[in-house]
Design a protein around this motif. Structure first.
Motif, PDB file in Angstrom:
ATOM      1  N   PHE A  76      67.834 -22.313  25.171  1.00 58.86           N
ATOM      2  CA  PHE A  76      69.113 -22.572  25.869  1.00 58.86           C
ATOM      3  C   PHE A  76      70.317 -22.717  24.930  1.00 58.86           C
ATOM      4  CE2 PHE A  76      67.332 -26.716  24.961  1.00 58.86           C
ATOM      5  CZ  PHE A  76      68.418 -27.479  24.585  1.00 58.86           C
TER       6      PHE A  76
ATOM      7  N   LYS B  46      73.372 -20.217  24.816  1.00 60.16           N
ATOM      8  CA  LYS B  46      74.043 -19.884  26.070  1.00 60.16           C
ATOM      9  C   LYS B  46      75.481 -20.410  26.017  1.00 60.16           C
ATOM     10  CE  LYS B  46      69.679 -19.855  28.596  1.00 60.16           C
ATOM     11  NZ  LYS B  46      68.669 -20.676  29.302  1.00 60.16           N
TER      12      LYS B  46
ATOM     13  N   HIS C   2      70.192 -14.721  23.395  1.00 59.50           N
ATOM     14  CA  HIS C   2      70.072 -14.945  24.842  1.00 59.50           C
ATOM     15  C   HIS C   2      70.969 -16.109  25.208  1.00 59.50           C
ATOM     16  CE1 HIS C   2      68.037 -15.297  28.762  1.00 59.50           C
ATOM     17  NE2 HIS C   2      67.954 -16.587  28.547  1.00 59.50           N
TER      18      HIS C   2
ATOM     19  N   GLN D  73      62.110 -10.293  32.918  1.00 56.23           N
ATOM     20  CA  GLN D  73      61.638 -11.671  32.763  1.00 56.23           C
ATOM     21  C   GLN D  73      60.259 -11.760  33.399  1.00 56.23           C
ATOM     22  OE1 GLN D  73      64.363 -14.620  34.296  1.00 56.23           O
ATOM     23  NE2 GLN D  73      66.144 -13.613  33.381  1.00 56.23           N
TER      24      GLN D  73
ATOM     25  N   TRP E 186      59.695 -25.233  30.975  1.00 52.59           N
ATOM     26  CA  TRP E 186      60.725 -25.507  31.981  1.00 52.59           C
ATOM     27  C   TRP E 186      60.128 -25.500  33.400  1.00 52.59           C
ATOM     28  CZ3 TRP E 186      63.556 -21.735  35.291  1.00 52.59           C
ATOM     29  CH2 TRP E 186      62.831 -20.543  35.474  1.00 52.59           C
TER      30      TRP E 186
HETATM   31  C1  XIL Z   1      65.872 -21.894  31.230  1.00 52.15           C
HETATM   32  C2  XIL Z   1      65.376 -22.750  30.106  1.00 52.15           C
HETATM   33  O1  XIL Z   1      63.986 -22.629  29.991  1.00 52.15           O
HETATM   34  C3  XIL Z   1      65.740 -24.176  30.324  1.00 52.15           C
HETATM   35  O2  XIL Z   1      65.382 -24.941  29.211  1.00 52.15           O
HETATM   36  C4  XIL Z   1      67.237 -24.254  30.585  1.00 52.15           C
HETATM   37  O3  XIL Z   1      67.575 -25.544  30.857  1.00 52.15           O
HETATM   38  C5  XIL Z   1      67.620 -23.391  31.731  1.00 52.15           C
HETATM   39  O4  XIL Z   1      67.230 -22.073  31.467  1.00 52.15           O
HETATM   40  N1  XIL Z   1      65.903 -17.260  33.320  1.00 52.15           N
HETATM   41  C6  XIL Z   1      66.497 -17.198  32.091  1.00 52.15           C
HETATM   42  C7  XIL Z   1      66.318 -18.319  31.147  1.00 52.15           C
HETATM   43  O5  XIL Z   1      67.089 -16.178  31.730  1.00 52.15           O
HETATM   44  O6  XIL Z   1      67.445 -18.500  30.333  1.00 52.15           O
HETATM   45  C8  XIL Z   1      65.985 -19.598  31.849  1.00 52.15           C
HETATM   46  O7  XIL Z   1      65.672 -20.563  30.866  1.00 52.15           O
HETATM   47  C9  XIL Z   1      64.850 -19.405  32.813  1.00 52.15           C
HETATM   48  C10 XIL Z   1      65.199 -18.383  33.849  1.00 52.15           C
END
Ligand code: XIL
Length: 447
Positions: free
Chosen positions: A169, A172, A205, A329, A415
């Motif tokens: 994260f 981001k 990412h 994903q 997560w």
């Molecule tokens: C999630 C992370 O795992 C968490 O730690 C964060 O708080 C929120 O995001 N799709 C994505 C990822 O592209 O960035 C996300 O990751 C999960 C869903």
């Protein structure tokens, strides 16, 4: 000396020679020459043995005997192990544990079997080959990381198994751009520096995601043009900071609305227009022309409508040479989606000549909330699904391969439980950092 005693004499010499070589722990060549019944053709029994450079658990043996035409021969890769017929060309065998193994080639000669053995020493940990080695170097093995999980056992696993990192994260927008007018790269730098120091690729990412917009940006009171400049500057600054270090980027993440398959009405679309995706990829291309640019989204395996919507976006970007790969994903479950569904997104990506990233892999084992601990049965089902995913990825043409990325290390760090509100055990390592069955599944699938 008559012919029969000559043969016995040579056998005795051979046995003595053989025991001597074995007692030396010898894996040197053993050459046995006997005279056959007619006393005409010498039989020389020998083989080569090579340990694979990319997988230290894998050997390749090749029968180099001469004069044995028409005779049956077979291999045993361990003492008293299964008998495997010798066929033309090399045979492969993959061990699952380190140790010293006796490899034997037996030839069924008319006057009794002739066997030659060599000891091979298999090194590595008992968990099997490292993931990044099991890929045969045709793609990289990615892991989602956090800046506070890069030391101790985390570091040991990362260095052993992975060569591509994604910040879970901390790269981001809501993390880097917490306050208007000031970018904070502390955590992102820590991850990038760690990756660079350890010779790993970094996958960026993600630059633009509706779920990581800083609060102040949501309430931005400037004009649309000013908003657009802000986004352009953000993409440019971040990508140029990490140019040459971050090899690839998810430029836009999850732009498609579930259900309708329209573009999400995110602030980016509202402020920058329906072509905001094109704009963002153009900024990214200009900022770092060497970066590999991905579009990344979820449920694009089984949801055919969403998959089509994604490929429509991708085709649009392709027409301006603004995209290099598709990130699917892999937030999946032990029983869903199907192999064919997963394959379909691969086919769409490969047929376009793009790179395929299996991003964010985790495998839920409790989607129906019907277990209270990880049962043996579910762990095996998870292993099988992991194997299937790895097999599908492995079969992609090398030029379209990129990376398979796991979305976290230990189940307690995933997560998933917070997101779904129930336990899931979706990852690949136990609490003590030993690999789970799901990890074995990946290794099996890469073979
Ligand atoms: C999630 C992370 O795992 C968490 O730690 C964060 O708080 C929120 O995001 N799709 C994505 C990822 O592209 O960035 C996300 O990751 C999960 C869903």
């Amino acid at each position: 000396m008559n012919r029969k005693s000559l043969i016995k004499y040579f056998r005795l010499i051979f046995l003595l020679l053989f025991s001597f070589m074995l007692s030396c722990g010898g894996d040197d060549d053993i050459n046995v020459v006997i005279i056959d019944d007619e006393g005409e053709t010498p039989i020389s029994v020998d083989f080569d043995i090579i340990v694979s450079e990319t997988n230290t658990f894998e050997i390749s043996v090749n029968n180099t005997s001469t004069g044995i035409t028409g005779l049956n021969s077979y291999w045993q890769f361990t003492e008293n192990g299964e008998v495997v017929p010798d066929v033309a060309g090399p045979e492969r065998h993959v061990y699952t544990m380190s140790g010293d193994y006796l490899v034997t080639l037996t030839v069924e000669a008319p006057d009794g079997d002739i066997a030659v053995s060599k000891t091979v020493i298999i090194t590595g940990t008992d968990e099997g080959p490292a993931l990044k080695v099991a890929t045969n170097n045709t793609f990289s093995m990615g892991m989602a990381v956090r800046s506070d999980r890069l030391t101790g056992s985390h570091n040991a696993v990362l260095v052993r198994e992975f060569n591509n990192l994604t910040a879970e994260f901390e790269m981001k927008m809501d993390q880097i751009y917490k306050t208007e007018g000031s970018l904070d790269f502390t955590a992102a730098d820590a991850i990038v520096d760690y990756g660079v120091a350890n010779n790993m690729d970094i996958h960026g990412h993600t630059l633009v995601w509706h779920n990581s917009i800083p609060g102040w940006m949501n309430n931005f009171s400037g004009t649309d043009e000013e908003f657009e400049t802000l986004v352009k500057d953000y993409i440019t600054t971040v990508m140029q900071r990490y140019a040459g270090k971050v090899r690839s980027w998810d430029v836009v993440n999850e732009a498609i609305e579930d259900g309708s398959n329209n573009l999400r009405n995110s602030i980016f679309r509202v402020r920058m227009g329906d072509d905001y995706i094109q704009k963002c990829y153009q900024y990214a291309r200009d900022a770092d022309p060497n970066a590999i640019l991905f579009y990344n989204d979820y449920n694009v395996t089984f949801d055919s409508g969403k998959q089509s919507a994604m490929f429509a976006i991708v085709d649009d970007l392709m027409s301006n040479n603004l995209i290099d790969g598709v990130g699917a994903q892999m937030h999946i479950a032990y029983d869903f989606p199907s192999k064919a569904q997963i394959q379909s997104v691969v086919d769409g990506t490969v047929s376009r000549g793009l790179k395929m990233h299996f991003a964010e892999l985790d495998i839920r084992v409790n989607p129906n909330n019907d277990i209270t601990s990880l049962t043996e049965q579910r762990a095996i089902a998870q292993q099988n699904k992991a194997k299937e995913v790895a097999e599908i990825y492995n079969a992609i043409p090398d030029e379209n391969k990129f990376a398979l990325t796991l979305w976290g290390m230990r189940d307690s760090e995933s997560w998933l439980p917070a997101f779904w509100g129930q336990p899931e055990w979706g990852l690949f390592y136990n609490e003590d950092f030993t690999p789970k069955k799901s990890h074995t599944g990946l290794i099996e699938g890469f073979r």
